[in-house]
Design a protein around this motif. Structure first.
Motif, PDB file in Angstrom:
ATOM      1  N   ARG A  26      29.306  31.040  79.041  1.00 26.25           N
ATOM      2  CA  ARG A  26      30.432  30.093  79.635  1.00 26.25           C
ATOM      3  C   ARG A  26      30.253  29.710  81.031  1.00 26.25           C
ATOM      4  N   LYS A  27      30.155  30.817  81.808  1.00 21.88           N
ATOM      5  CA  LYS A  27      30.115  30.374  83.363  1.00 21.88           C
ATOM      6  C   LYS A  27      29.064  29.497  83.610  1.00 21.88           C
ATOM      7  N   LEU A  28      28.055  29.585  83.028  1.00 21.29           N
ATOM      8  CA  LEU A  28      26.864  28.596  83.349  1.00 21.29           C
ATOM      9  C   LEU A  28      27.215  27.083  82.710  1.00 21.29           C
ATOM     10  N   ALA A  29      28.039  27.119  81.549  1.00 25.30           N
ATOM     11  CA  ALA A  29      28.546  25.842  80.866  1.00 25.30           C
ATOM     12  C   ALA A  29      29.419  25.146  81.696  1.00 25.30           C
ATOM     13  N   ASP A  30      30.181  25.815  82.801  1.00 22.62           N
ATOM     14  CA  ASP A  30      31.218  25.205  83.472  1.00 22.62           C
ATOM     15  C   ASP A  30      30.734  24.059  84.239  1.00 22.62           C
ATOM     16  N   LYS A  31      31.298  22.976  84.359  1.00 30.24           N
ATOM     17  CA  LYS A  31      30.712  21.698  84.876  1.00 30.24           C
ATOM     18  C   LYS A  31      30.434  21.772  86.391  1.00 30.24           C
ATOM     19  N   ASN A  32      31.128  22.376  87.055  1.00 36.02           N
ATOM     20  CA  ASN A  32      30.783  22.569  88.436  1.00 36.02           C
ATOM     21  C   ASN A  32      29.544  23.384  88.762  1.00 36.02           C
ATOM     22  N   PHE A  33      29.294  24.254  87.991  1.00 37.85           N
ATOM     23  CA  PHE A  33      28.263  25.359  88.147  1.00 37.85           C
ATOM     24  C   PHE A  33      27.001  24.636  87.603  1.00 37.85           C
ATOM     25  N   ILE A  34      27.244  24.303  86.332  1.00 36.59           N
ATOM     26  CA  ILE A  34      25.959  23.538  86.016  1.00 36.59           C
ATOM     27  C   ILE A  34      25.301  22.197  86.648  1.00 36.59           C
ATOM     28  N   ASN A  35      26.394  21.605  87.143  1.00 36.27           N
ATOM     29  CA  ASN A  35      26.223  20.231  87.813  1.00 36.27           C
ATOM     30  C   ASN A  35      25.479  20.709  89.182  1.00 36.27           C
ATOM     31  N   SER A  36      25.686  21.941  89.906  1.00 38.00           N
ATOM     32  CA  SER A  36      24.857  22.173  91.226  1.00 38.00           C
ATOM     33  C   SER A  36      23.551  22.745  90.602  1.00 38.00           C
ATOM     34  N   TYR A  57      28.219  28.624  73.770  1.00 39.20           N
ATOM     35  CA  TYR A  57      28.137  27.433  75.040  1.00 39.20           C
ATOM     36  C   TYR A  57      26.807  27.029  75.158  1.00 39.20           C
ATOM     37  N   LEU A  58      25.829  27.311  74.349  1.00 39.40           N
ATOM     38  CA  LEU A  58      24.350  27.190  74.534  1.00 39.40           C
ATOM     39  C   LEU A  58      24.067  25.747  74.087  1.00 39.40           C
ATOM     40  N   ASP A  59      24.664  25.137  73.129  1.00 43.03           N
ATOM     41  CA  ASP A  59      24.663  23.900  72.781  1.00 43.03           C
ATOM     42  C   ASP A  59      25.130  22.834  73.944  1.00 43.03           C
ATOM     43  N   LYS A  63      22.787  20.189  75.730  1.00 44.39           N
ATOM     44  CA  LYS A  63      23.341  18.786  75.696  1.00 44.39           C
ATOM     45  C   LYS A  63      23.153  18.324  77.418  1.00 44.39           C
ATOM     46  N   TYR A  64      23.975  18.906  78.142  1.00 47.45           N
ATOM     47  CA  TYR A  64      23.927  18.482  79.585  1.00 47.45           C
ATOM     48  C   TYR A  64      22.716  18.467  80.061  1.00 47.45           C
ATOM     49  N   PHE A  65      21.660  19.248  79.947  1.00 50.10           N
ATOM     50  CA  PHE A  65      20.376  19.344  80.489  1.00 50.10           C
ATOM     51  C   PHE A  65      19.746  17.902  80.040  1.00 50.10           C
ATOM     52  N   GLU A  67      21.162  15.125  78.804  1.00 52.90           N
ATOM     53  CA  GLU A  67      21.774  14.168  79.215  1.00 52.90           C
ATOM     54  C   GLU A  67      21.562  13.707  80.686  1.00 52.90           C
ATOM     55  N   ASN A  68      21.014  14.699  81.614  1.00 57.16           N
ATOM     56  CA  ASN A  68      20.649  14.537  83.008  1.00 57.16           C
ATOM     57  C   ASN A  68      19.287  14.499  83.172  1.00 57.16           C
ATOM     58  N   ASN A  69      18.149  14.683  82.233  1.00 50.56           N
ATOM     59  CA  ASN A  69      16.978  14.619  82.300  1.00 50.56           C
ATOM     60  C   ASN A  69      16.427  15.924  82.956  1.00 50.56           C
ATOM     61  N   ILE A  70      16.848  17.113  82.603  1.00 50.32           N
ATOM     62  CA  ILE A  70      16.575  18.100  83.234  1.00 50.32           C
ATOM     63  C   ILE A  70      15.552  18.888  81.957  1.00 50.32           C
ATOM     64  N   ASN A  71      14.315  19.029  82.139  1.00 47.64           N
ATOM     65  CA  ASN A  71      13.656  19.689  81.113  1.00 47.64           C
ATOM     66  C   ASN A  71      12.780  20.755  81.665  1.00 47.64           C
ATOM     67  N   CYS A  72      13.036  21.469  82.830  1.00 47.76           N
ATOM     68  CA  CYS A  72      12.161  22.524  83.218  1.00 47.76           C
ATOM     69  C   CYS A  72      13.198  23.914  83.141  1.00 47.76           C
ATOM     70  N   TYR A  73      13.653  24.050  81.915  1.00 49.82           N
ATOM     71  CA  TYR A  73      14.382  24.949  81.703  1.00 49.82           C
ATOM     72  C   TYR A  73      13.917  25.949  80.375  1.00 49.82           C
ATOM     73  N   LYS A  74      14.359  27.027  80.291  1.00 46.16           N
ATOM     74  CA  LYS A  74      14.203  27.873  79.065  1.00 46.16           C
ATOM     75  C   LYS A  74      15.108  28.843  78.769  1.00 46.16           C
ATOM     76  N   TYR A  75      15.651  29.066  77.598  1.00 46.21           N
ATOM     77  CA  TYR A  75      16.718  30.327  77.318  1.00 46.21           C
ATOM     78  C   TYR A  75      15.905  31.346  76.945  1.00 46.21           C
ATOM     79  N   PHE A  76      16.097  32.525  77.332  1.00 39.30           N
ATOM     80  CA  PHE A  76      15.039  33.795  76.878  1.00 39.30           C
ATOM     81  C   PHE A  76      16.189  34.806  75.996  1.00 39.30           C
TER      82      PHE A  76
END
Length: 87
Positions: A26-36, A57-59, A63-65, A67-76
């Motif tokens: 939920r904290k990561l999905a916060d718009k300010n945090f994920i935008n930073s 909040y994973l979806d 979705k945010y990543f 839409e913003n062309n971020i593809n260098c992430y992985k959920y463990f």
């Protein structure tokens, strides 16, 4: 890495290029945090690995990543820093 590597299996060539995050999604999905985080990932060649709880909040994060062309992430998944006790 921020945590003990006893339960984490991450292959990496250079640990300076990794952002490792653990917490409530939920904290990561916060718009300010994920935008930073996204701004940092766009400016540098970094990989973002994250663990967390509250998977509803994973979806939103995916979705945010996308839409913003971020593809260098992985959920463990959920990270358990406590040792497992054998019966």
């Amino acid at each position: 890495l921020s945590y003990s590597t006893k339960n984490i299996k991450i292959k990496y060539n250079n640990r300076k290029n990794i952002i490792l995050w653990y917490g409530n999604l939920r904290k990561l999905a916060d718009k300010n945090f994920i935008n930073s985080i996204s701004k940092i990932l766009k400016k540098r060649k970094l990989k973002f690995y994250f663990f967390g709880t509250n998977n509803i909040y994973l979806d939103i994060i995916y979705k945010y990543f996308r839409e913003n062309n971020i593809n260098c992430y992985k959920y463990f998944g959920i990270f358990n820093h406590q040792q497992r006790r054998e019966p």
